[in-house]
Design a protein around this motif. Structure first.
Motif, PDB file in Angstrom:
ATOM      1  N   ILE A 229      -5.308  -1.571   3.732  1.00 58.42           N
ATOM      2  CA  ILE A 229      -5.543  -3.022   3.738  1.00 58.42           C
ATOM      3  C   ILE A 229      -6.535  -3.376   2.635  1.00 58.42           C
ATOM      4  O   ILE A 229      -6.384  -4.369   1.931  1.00 58.42           O
ATOM      5  CB  ILE A 229      -6.033  -3.488   5.136  1.00 58.42           C
ATOM      6  N   GLU A 230      -7.538  -2.513   2.424  1.00 59.53           N
ATOM      7  CA  GLU A 230      -8.578  -2.776   1.423  1.00 59.53           C
ATOM      8  C   GLU A 230      -7.972  -2.825   0.009  1.00 59.53           C
ATOM      9  O   GLU A 230      -8.308  -3.703  -0.785  1.00 59.53           O
ATOM     10  CB  GLU A 230      -9.650  -1.673   1.530  1.00 59.53           C
ATOM     11  N   LEU A 231      -7.075  -1.898  -0.305  1.00 60.06           N
ATOM     12  CA  LEU A 231      -6.458  -1.905  -1.644  1.00 60.06           C
ATOM     13  C   LEU A 231      -5.670  -3.200  -1.854  1.00 60.06           C
ATOM     14  O   LEU A 231      -5.764  -3.835  -2.904  1.00 60.06           O
ATOM     15  CB  LEU A 231      -5.521  -0.699  -1.799  1.00 60.06           C
ATOM     16  N   HIS A 232      -4.904  -3.593  -0.868  1.00 63.56           N
ATOM     17  CA  HIS A 232      -4.120  -4.828  -0.985  1.00 63.56           C
ATOM     18  C   HIS A 232      -5.051  -6.038  -1.084  1.00 63.56           C
ATOM     19  O   HIS A 232      -4.796  -6.960  -1.853  1.00 63.56           O
ATOM     20  CB  HIS A 232      -3.173  -4.975   0.226  1.00 63.56           C
ATOM     21  N   ARG A 233      -6.138  -6.019  -0.323  1.00 59.18           N
ATOM     22  CA  ARG A 233      -7.056  -7.161  -0.333  1.00 59.18           C
ATOM     23  C   ARG A 233      -7.696  -7.329  -1.718  1.00 59.18           C
ATOM     24  O   ARG A 233      -7.797  -8.422  -2.243  1.00 59.18           O
ATOM     25  CB  ARG A 233      -8.152  -6.945   0.727  1.00 59.18           C
ATOM     26  N   ARG A 234      -8.084  -6.223  -2.343  1.00 61.00           N
ATOM     27  CA  ARG A 234      -8.811  -6.328  -3.612  1.00 61.00           C
ATOM     28  C   ARG A 234      -7.917  -6.586  -4.811  1.00 61.00           C
ATOM     29  O   ARG A 234      -8.333  -7.207  -5.769  1.00 61.00           O
ATOM     30  CB  ARG A 234      -9.589  -5.025  -3.864  1.00 61.00           C
ATOM     31  N   TYR A 235      -6.684  -6.069  -4.784  1.00 61.60           N
ATOM     32  CA  TYR A 235      -5.927  -6.047  -6.039  1.00 61.60           C
ATOM     33  C   TYR A 235      -4.584  -6.768  -6.017  1.00 61.60           C
ATOM     34  O   TYR A 235      -3.836  -6.682  -6.980  1.00 61.60           O
ATOM     35  CB  TYR A 235      -5.730  -4.599  -6.487  1.00 61.60           C
ATOM     36  N   SER A 236      -4.270  -7.493  -4.939  1.00 66.29           N
ATOM     37  CA  SER A 236      -2.991  -8.201  -4.922  1.00 66.29           C
ATOM     38  C   SER A 236      -3.042  -9.415  -5.847  1.00 66.29           C
ATOM     39  O   SER A 236      -4.055 -10.109  -5.925  1.00 66.29           O
ATOM     40  CB  SER A 236      -2.663  -8.660  -3.506  1.00 66.29           C
ATOM     41  N   LEU A 237      -1.936  -9.681  -6.549  1.00 63.65           N
ATOM     42  CA  LEU A 237      -1.893 -10.809  -7.480  1.00 63.65           C
ATOM     43  C   LEU A 237      -1.616 -12.127  -6.767  1.00 63.65           C
ATOM     44  O   LEU A 237      -2.071 -13.177  -7.190  1.00 63.65           O
ATOM     45  CB  LEU A 237      -0.798 -10.579  -8.534  1.00 63.65           C
ATOM     46  N   ASN A 238      -0.813 -12.093  -5.698  1.00 65.76           N
ATOM     47  CA  ASN A 238      -0.488 -13.333  -4.988  1.00 65.76           C
ATOM     48  C   ASN A 238      -1.768 -13.875  -4.342  1.00 65.76           C
ATOM     49  O   ASN A 238      -2.377 -13.181  -3.526  1.00 65.76           O
ATOM     50  CB  ASN A 238       0.585 -13.062  -3.923  1.00 65.76           C
ATOM     51  N   PRO A 239      -2.189 -15.101  -4.708  1.00 68.35           N
ATOM     52  CA  PRO A 239      -3.440 -15.617  -4.138  1.00 68.35           C
ATOM     53  C   PRO A 239      -3.349 -15.859  -2.632  1.00 68.35           C
ATOM     54  O   PRO A 239      -4.372 -15.899  -1.949  1.00 68.35           O
ATOM     55  CB  PRO A 239      -3.668 -16.939  -4.885  1.00 68.35           C
TER      56      PRO A 239
END
Ligand SMILES: C[S@@+](CC[C@H](N)C(=O)[O-])C[C@H]1O[C@@H](n2cnc3c(N)ncnc32)[C@H](O)[C@@H]1O
Length: 256
Positions: free
Chosen positions: A17-27
């Protein structure tokens, strides 16, 4: 209860979840996007299967209609304890119950909606779980079943293949995907719609990506040598390119 060993507690899921939270492009985060899709009557009893750390509800605090009652369940009691802790301050009508999706301990026609967010691909007896979901739904009730598609994390899988990580580091191949899920749900749900969530990861630091890959290792046979090769690859890629771009491919089946 029958749960994959990687979910004995929330550490592995937290890393992802942390990786997706920090680096996802979709705001718009996945959990916020998914909540938008939950078109459920204002007075409803909702069952979540495999609720994990309860992130769907924590992120959407303040958006939960007053008339919703939520029964949050997971086969892992460690995960359920974390969810209950994470949601303690929300003061919403949550019940937390250990439940294996293949044997849902509720009478027929109990719920107006069932949410199975990124969990059906973990259930080997999936047809049994889908039949159970159909059984506990009221007539006219809705299932929201999210999963990933064939392109999910493709560049990460390519990198793991290229460094010869072999089986120990391979990403799981979900057996319930955006491509194959409709046919599996179709036996029980005549009406199925798929909505896709567009996104990608643009990762600028090696550590959280390495933690993510570590969370996928078999805890009984960790392949440290392969993980170190992966870490060197990630560091040199970020040094030379400034970032690593990874496709995300996920969505939700809305079945009634
Ligand atoms: C990928 S996690 C998703 C968690 C949460 N829904 C989320 O999106 O953050 C999958 C969850 O399903 C749970 N799980 C796996 N097999 C299960 C089963 N047979 N019945 C109920 N829960 C199960 C795991 O313990 C884990 O919490």
């Amino acid at each position: 209860l029958n749960t994959p060993s990687q979910y004995a507690d929330s550490a592995n899921l937290d890393a992802r979840i942390e990786l997706h939270r920090r680096y996802s492009l979709n705001p718009q985060t996945w959990f916020d996007w998914l909540f938008d899709r939950l078109v459920i009557p204002d007075t409803s009893h909702i069952l979540e299967l495999g609720c994990g750390t309860g992130e769907l509800w924590r992120v959407n605090e303040g958006r939960i209609p007053r008339g919703w009652r939520m029964t949050l369940t997971d086969a892992s009691e460690g995960m359920l304890a974390t969810a209950s802790r994470n949601l303690a301050d929300l003061h919403e009508p949550f019940a937390f119950i250990p439940v294996d999706a293949v044997a849902i301990p509720f009478p027929d026609h109990t719920f107006d909606a069932v949410i199975a967010n990124h969990m059906l691909y973990h259930v080997p007896e999936r047809q049994c779980a889908i039949a159970e979901i159909r059984r506990v739904l009221r007539p006219g009730g809705v299932l929201f079943a999210s999963t990933t598609g064939a392109g999910h994390l493709q560049e990460l899988q390519d990198a793991l293949d290229a460094i010869g990580a072999g089986h120990a580091l391979a990403l799981p191949e979900p057996s319930f995907t955006l491509e194959t899920g409709r046919a599996q749900l179709g036996e029980w749900f005549p009406e199925i719609r798929l909505e896709r969530y567009p996104d990608a990861l643009l990762i600028t630091k090696a550590e959280p990506l390495v933690a993510y890959v570590r969370s996928l290792l078999n805890p009984h046979q960790p392949n440290e040598a392969a993980l170190q090769r992966f870490e060197s690859w990630a560091r040199s890629e970020i040094e030379s390119e400034g970032r690593i771009r990874i496709t995300k491919d996920s969505g939700v089946f809305i079945a009634s």
